[in-house]
Design an enzyme around this catalytic site. Structure first.
Site, PDB file in Angstrom:
ATOM      1  N   ASP A  31       0.358  -4.932  -3.962  1.00  0.00           N
ATOM      2  CA  ASP A  31      -0.668  -3.953  -4.124  1.00  0.00           C
ATOM      3  C   ASP A  31      -0.388  -2.520  -3.719  1.00  0.00           C
ATOM      4  O   ASP A  31      -1.062  -1.737  -3.277  1.00  0.00           O
ATOM      5  CB  ASP A  31      -1.777  -4.416  -3.232  1.00  0.00           C
TER       6      ASP A  31
ATOM      7  N   TRP B 199      -8.832  -5.270  -7.433  1.00  0.00           N
ATOM      8  CA  TRP B 199      -9.511  -5.306  -5.690  1.00  0.00           C
ATOM      9  C   TRP B 199     -10.870  -5.036  -5.798  1.00  0.00           C
ATOM     10  O   TRP B 199     -11.274  -5.698  -4.830  1.00  0.00           O
ATOM     11  CB  TRP B 199      -8.635  -3.998  -5.218  1.00  0.00           C
TER      12      TRP B 199
ATOM     13  N   ASP C  59       0.807  -1.147  -0.057  1.00  0.00           N
ATOM     14  CA  ASP C  59      -0.025   0.152  -0.008  1.00  0.00           C
ATOM     15  C   ASP C  59       0.929   1.159  -0.036  1.00  0.00           C
ATOM     16  O   ASP C  59       0.577   2.149   0.639  1.00  0.00           O
ATOM     17  CB  ASP C  59      -0.921  -0.039   1.204  1.00  0.00           C
TER      18      ASP C  59
ATOM     19  N   ARG D 279      -3.923  -7.155  -9.835  1.00  0.00           N
ATOM     20  CA  ARG D 279      -4.999  -7.897  -9.563  1.00  0.00           C
ATOM     21  C   ARG D 279      -6.279  -6.854  -9.100  1.00  0.00           C
ATOM     22  O   ARG D 279      -6.042  -5.862  -8.789  1.00  0.00           O
ATOM     23  CB  ARG D 279      -5.025  -9.001  -8.627  1.00  0.00           C
TER      24      ARG D 279
END
Length: 172
Positions: A29, A88, A7, A86
């Site tokens: 991510d 979310w 993040d 990917r």
């Protein structure tokens, strides 16, 4: 420079973002959120094998989510199996446009997450480098045609027509 692990950069829930010549580093991510964002000539650096560069959660009705123009997708030499992204959330949209994809990129490119591959839009256009072989990409991802790629301009991406939430055009 944005440097973290997971993040690293949350693009938020509203608005439009433009990044030029930046360096973003993370593991999982590390570029995530809901907004429309252009990453122009940036270095996107993944430091963990099996990591995910993006986790878009583009809102329904947005024509564009994350767009990476002329960026370099790098990793240290010992890092492998890096995913481009990917989804979310349900309508996630991410496009890598004329980027250099290094050998650390996973052959599938894109990872499924909760069945959202049915509604997300993940694509590449004219990417180069040892990780850019699209012959083994996820069958639900796309390679933009020249006609589709013509819509990927800053003017179109940041126009009020590209989202029900934008009340005016924006030129960063």
């Amino acid at each position: 420079r944005f440097i973290s692990w997971q993040d690293t950069y949350y693009t938020g829930a509203d608005g439009r973002h433009y990044f030029k010549d930046c360096f973003i580093e993370g593991a999982v991510d590390y570029i995530f959120g809901h907004t429309t964002a252009i990453f122009d000539s940036c270095q996107i650096h993944t430091v963990r094998s099996g990591g995910y560069k993006t986790a878009a959660s583009t809102k329904e009705g947005y024509a564009f989510g994350y767009v990476f123009f002329n960026s370099r997708l790098t990793s240290p030499p010992d890092v492998t199996g890096v995913w481009l992204g990917r989804p979310w959330k349900t309508y996630a949209r991410t496009v890598f446009f004329q980027c250099v994809e290094y050998e650390s990129i996973h052959a599938l490119g894109w990872k499924t997450w909760g069945g959202r591959e049915e509604t997300c839009f993940y694509a590449e256009y004219q990417c180069t480098g040892p990780g850019s072989d699209t012959s083994g990409r996820a069958d639900w991802s796309y390679q933009l045609s020249d006609t589709e790629a013509a819509a990927y301009t800053m003017k179109n991406i940041f126009s009020k027509e590209s989202s029900p939430d934008f009340s005016s055009d924006w030129d960063p």
